[in-house]
Enzyme design. Sequence first.
Site, short mmCIF file in Angstrom:
data_model
loop_
_atom_site.label_atom_id
_atom_site.label_comp_id
_atom_site.label_asym_id
_atom_site.label_seq_id
_atom_site.Cartn_x
_atom_site.Cartn_y
_atom_site.Cartn_z
N LYS A 1 0.81 -1.22 0.00
CA LYS A 1 0.00 0.00 0.00
C LYS A 1 0.84 1.27 0.00
CE LYS A 1 -3.62 0.11 2.82
NZ LYS A 1 -4.50 -0.21 3.97
N SER B 1 4.84 -5.39 11.04
CA SER B 1 6.08 -6.12 11.31
C SER B 1 7.23 -5.15 11.57
CB SER B 1 6.43 -7.03 10.13
OG SER B 1 5.45 -8.02 9.93
N GLN C 1 8.62 -4.60 18.36
CA GLN C 1 9.77 -4.33 19.23
C GLN C 1 10.25 -5.60 19.92
OE1 GLN C 1 8.71 -1.24 22.00
NE2 GLN C 1 8.09 0.19 20.41
N GLY C 2 9.30 -6.42 20.38
CA GLY C 2 9.65 -7.55 21.25
C GLY C 2 10.55 -8.56 20.61
N GLU D 1 8.47 -12.29 28.34
CA GLU D 1 7.31 -11.40 28.24
C GLU D 1 6.14 -12.01 29.00
OE1 GLU D 1 7.84 -8.99 24.10
OE2 GLU D 1 7.05 -11.00 23.91
N HIS E 1 -3.10 -3.88 23.41
CA HIS E 1 -1.80 -3.90 24.09
C HIS E 1 -1.90 -3.00 25.32
CE1 HIS E 1 2.45 -3.72 24.94
NE2 HIS E 1 2.65 -4.65 24.03
N ARG F 1 -1.70 -10.31 28.27
CA ARG F 1 -2.09 -8.97 27.86
C ARG F 1 -3.56 -8.64 28.14
NH1 ARG F 1 1.13 -8.59 22.04
NH2 ARG F 1 3.21 -8.34 22.96
N HIS G 1 -4.30 -3.52 19.23
CA HIS G 1 -2.97 -3.96 18.84
C HIS G 1 -2.95 -5.12 17.85
CE1 HIS G 1 1.31 -4.62 19.26
NE2 HIS G 1 1.14 -5.85 19.72
N ARG H 1 -3.71 -13.69 22.14
CA ARG H 1 -2.39 -14.07 21.61
C ARG H 1 -1.31 -13.96 22.68
NH1 ARG H 1 2.00 -11.21 19.36
NH2 ARG H 1 0.85 -9.24 19.41
N LEU I 1 5.04 -13.14 15.01
CA LEU I 1 6.09 -13.22 13.99
C LEU I 1 6.44 -14.68 13.71
CD1 LEU I 1 8.51 -10.29 14.96
CD2 LEU I 1 6.58 -10.27 13.37
#
Length: 547
Positions: free
Chosen positions: A33, A41, A45-46, A113, A238, A284, A345, A380, A386
Amino acid sequence: MLNFDVAIVGSGLAGLSTAIKLADDKKIAIISKRTLSESSSQWAQGGIAASVSSVDSTEAHVNDTIVAGAGLCDESVTKFVTANSASALNWLTKMGVNFTKQANTSELHLTKEGGHSHRRIAHVADTTGSAIQSALIEKVNNHPNITIFEDHIAVDLITNKKLKIIKTEKNICLGLYVLENTSGKVVTIQADVTVLATGGASKVYLYTTNPDVSTGDGISMAWRSGCRVANMEFVQFHPTCLYHPHEKSFLISEVLRGEGGILKLPNNKPFMHLYDIRGDLAPRDVVARAIDFEMKKRGIECVYLDISHKSKKFIMEHFPMIYERCLSLNIDISKDPIPVVPAAHYSCGGVMTDFNAQTDVDNLYAVGEAAYTGLHGANRLASNSLLECLVFSDAAVSHIVAKHKAHREILPRWDASRVTDADEEVLITHTWNELRRFMWNYVGIVRTNKRLSRAMHRIDMLRDEVNEFYTNFKISNNLIELRNLLQVAELIVKSAISRKESRGLHFSKDFPETSNKKYITILEPANFVGAIEKKHTIKKEKSTSIG
């Protein structure tokens, strides 16, 4: 008409990894786009969850995923994805991604995490997504079999059912229409296979951590073409998005809590221990609801995430990007707590797929956040997204290479002969803002039947207005995105209304208890009943492991 073996819509990790793995054997088109680097992606950060530590195990990773998913994860899919986590990391390493290592060793530095029982997050400092995207973009830019269409947006999929060609009961994807944003021209792309890697739909909400491109395009196009969708009610908020007037969507990574960050009230008192035995490292959904409750209870605009008890050296080594960004806003996180609020998120639901990433429509695949694979359940687990992109991109590639042959149908050009230039583009802007605001207020972290009903009423009214606009005027990027967002909003609300319990990311004040019956929410396009399988689960064929 342009011809390709495979057309990939989206340029995040799911899209780029699929393209690279196919490019030696296939002629590939990547439709982006904006630029290749503008995706969710890129913002990650994680890192990537992988059970590669000697003290960890695939079984523990599976269990953590299922617990976080509130019992709705598909166990076979979860085992499949987690079992391939080491191979996924190895592939990225081969692509040139330089993961952070333990000091003075070649061992991966793994962090922790919320929801994870072990340190298993492989990362590149706090800019993992950017590092991965940079490596993969270099690969696709230099591959002779890949054609990149930047600043192009997919308009709709082309199927034999829509064109009423090819005498078969199957619903087959033949390609798609794509709008070139700069010229306003619509291009017809014929493709033997189309892969939707368009990401999620969090821009349907007023506050989100996602980039502006996350407008649910793939989910909406698939739905309009006859694909079922599942679990759309489970939208992950998030817990920690930076609260600042000059930063609308900057994410404060969960790793910051994994490395000792503490959520506090304005009076400097911690509060997460009041909500969950895991405290600041609860999943989360738990943390987001706790923050939301405290904000509403106390009438405060945000809470605070404090890591100032760690040394400045530690902070700058582990979170260089977060440190610099906050410092540019006069927040020194080595001294001061970070003001944070929850924000939309991640979409845990999406287009239903099987083990090969196939959808209900032949020759159409969905990979990444746009897909519902069964991995995430009702919530999730951090850094599984990822990983899912990599594992299912490989599964899709294996199936595409083994199964698909050229069809080379002649497709019609886009017909714009009966439309005119839009007279009032401001209507699109106003509708977009109204949609995002009432979705935030009525279909957010805490829901009620009354709020959902009000949201559905507004969606019905706006849909008629937008459809009339789409029918009578030349299309634009903004109009296409608005049309898709309205469709996704409808799917989210319908799914939320149908779930008569509270589970994971879906919390209803009218149904606060969790049912003993576990089920996924499946919506089927009414116009395609009979054209697709009338069963609640797609047959899952075992796919080849990656590596």
